[in-house]
Enzyme design. Structure first.
Site, PDB file in Angstrom:
ATOM      1  N   ASN A   8      64.500  39.012  66.034  1.00  0.00           N
ATOM      2  CA  ASN A   8      65.115  39.731  67.158  1.00  0.00           C
ATOM      3  C   ASN A   8      65.284  41.212  66.827  1.00  0.00           C
ATOM      4  OD1 ASN A   8      65.922  37.954  69.575  1.00  0.00           O
ATOM      5  ND2 ASN A   8      66.435  36.695  67.811  1.00  0.00           N
ATOM      6  N   HIS A 104      72.286  33.494  71.564  1.00  0.00           N
ATOM      7  CA  HIS A 104      72.519  32.107  71.145  1.00  0.00           C
ATOM      8  C   HIS A 104      71.388  31.236  71.701  1.00  0.00           C
ATOM      9  CE1 HIS A 104      74.990  28.648  70.018  1.00  0.00           C
ATOM     10  NE2 HIS A 104      74.590  28.101  71.150  1.00  0.00           N
TER      11      HIS A 104
HETATM   12  C1  GRF Z   1      68.063  33.114  66.948  1.00  0.00           C
HETATM   13  O1  GRF Z   1      67.494  31.901  67.325  1.00  0.00           O
HETATM   14  C2  GRF Z   1      69.386  33.331  67.635  1.00  0.00           C
HETATM   15  O2  GRF Z   1      69.483  32.682  68.853  1.00  0.00           O
HETATM   16  C3  GRF Z   1      70.363  32.740  66.651  1.00  0.00           C
HETATM   17  O3  GRF Z   1      69.831  33.030  65.387  1.00  0.00           O
HETATM   18  C4  GRF Z   1      68.415  33.174  65.465  1.00  0.00           C
HETATM   19  C5  GRF Z   1      68.044  34.477  64.826  1.00  0.00           C
HETATM   20  O4  GRF Z   1      66.676  34.632  64.690  1.00  0.00           O
HETATM   21  N1  GRF Z   1      71.675  33.287  66.861  1.00  0.00           N
HETATM   22  P1  GRF Z   1      66.056  35.954  64.057  1.00  0.00           P
HETATM   23  O5  GRF Z   1      66.659  36.131  62.674  1.00  0.00           O
HETATM   24  O6  GRF Z   1      66.323  37.094  64.958  1.00  0.00           O
HETATM   25  O7  GRF Z   1      64.579  35.640  63.956  1.00  0.00           O
END
Ligand code: GRF
Length: 184
Positions: A8, A104
């Site tokens: 992300n 989430h």
């Molecule tokens: C995501 O699936 C988010 O929904 C959750 O943690 C994960 C983080 O993924 N809170 P990344 O580290 O951004 O790939």
């Protein structure tokens, strides 16, 4: 703030670089030394990329105070949790009202908690997704800012479902941040 692979964070930084998200990432804080998010942030030239080690602090409150000091002195207006796998203290959350957001991997209020993907599979629902929400004192319960849904398909595993959800996460998170940052 991130703890893990940082996908992300990566899409947020890319959206900023492409001019699609009007934010600037001033600080990335990780609570894990081996978080890939640290390298992603360094490669993108984030001004402050910090591993803050929980073991160096007496308790959760002291750790969060150290994080808050960094965030405040960098002049940040928004705190984006991107896979930050650590409960925030009450004082930290109260210090930044309507300034902390989280993503989430479920359609809240369904499947709150640490394993939303596994819980959705276990429940046998046919649709899940992701939610961007404000962080408040009650876990995964703050105002919903955006949601996107995905189907759960026969034969889905935790990984196949999580991957499908993450594609949606990557499309909604940068745009929510843009919206909040540009809100008058
Ligand atoms: C995501 O699936 C988010 O929904 C959750 O943690 C994960 C983080 O993924 N809170 P990344 O580290 O951004 O790939």
């Amino acid at each position: 703030m991130a703890s893990g692979k940082g996908s992300n964070l990566k899409v947020i930084l890319k959206a900023i670089a492409r001019g699609e998200c009007a934010a600037q990432v001033e600080v990335v804080i990780c609570n894990k030394a081996d978080a890939k998010a640290l390298n992603i942030a360094k490669d993108a030239g984030v001004p402050q990329v910090l591993f803050i080690n929980p073991k160096d602090y007496e308790d959760r409150e002291a750790y969060d105070i150290a994080c808050a000091e960094v965030i405040q002195s960098a002049g940040c207006v928004l705190i984006v949790l991107a896979g930050y796998m650590r409960i925030l203290s009450k004082a930290f959350i109260q210090a930044f009202p309507d300034q902390i957001i989280n993503i989430h991997p479920s359609l809240l209020p369904a499947f709150k908690g640490a394993d939303a993907v596994g819980e959705a599979l276990k429940a046998g629902v046919k649709v899940s997704g992701c939610t961007v929400h404000y962080v408040t004192l009650e876990l995964d319960s703050g105002e919903v800012l955006e949601q996107a849904s995905v189907p759960i398909l026969a034969g889905d595993t935790w990984h196949s479902l999580h991957q499908r959800i993450q594609e949606k996460e990557h499309s909604i998170y940068p745009s929510v941040i843009h919206r909040l940052i540009t809100k008058v």
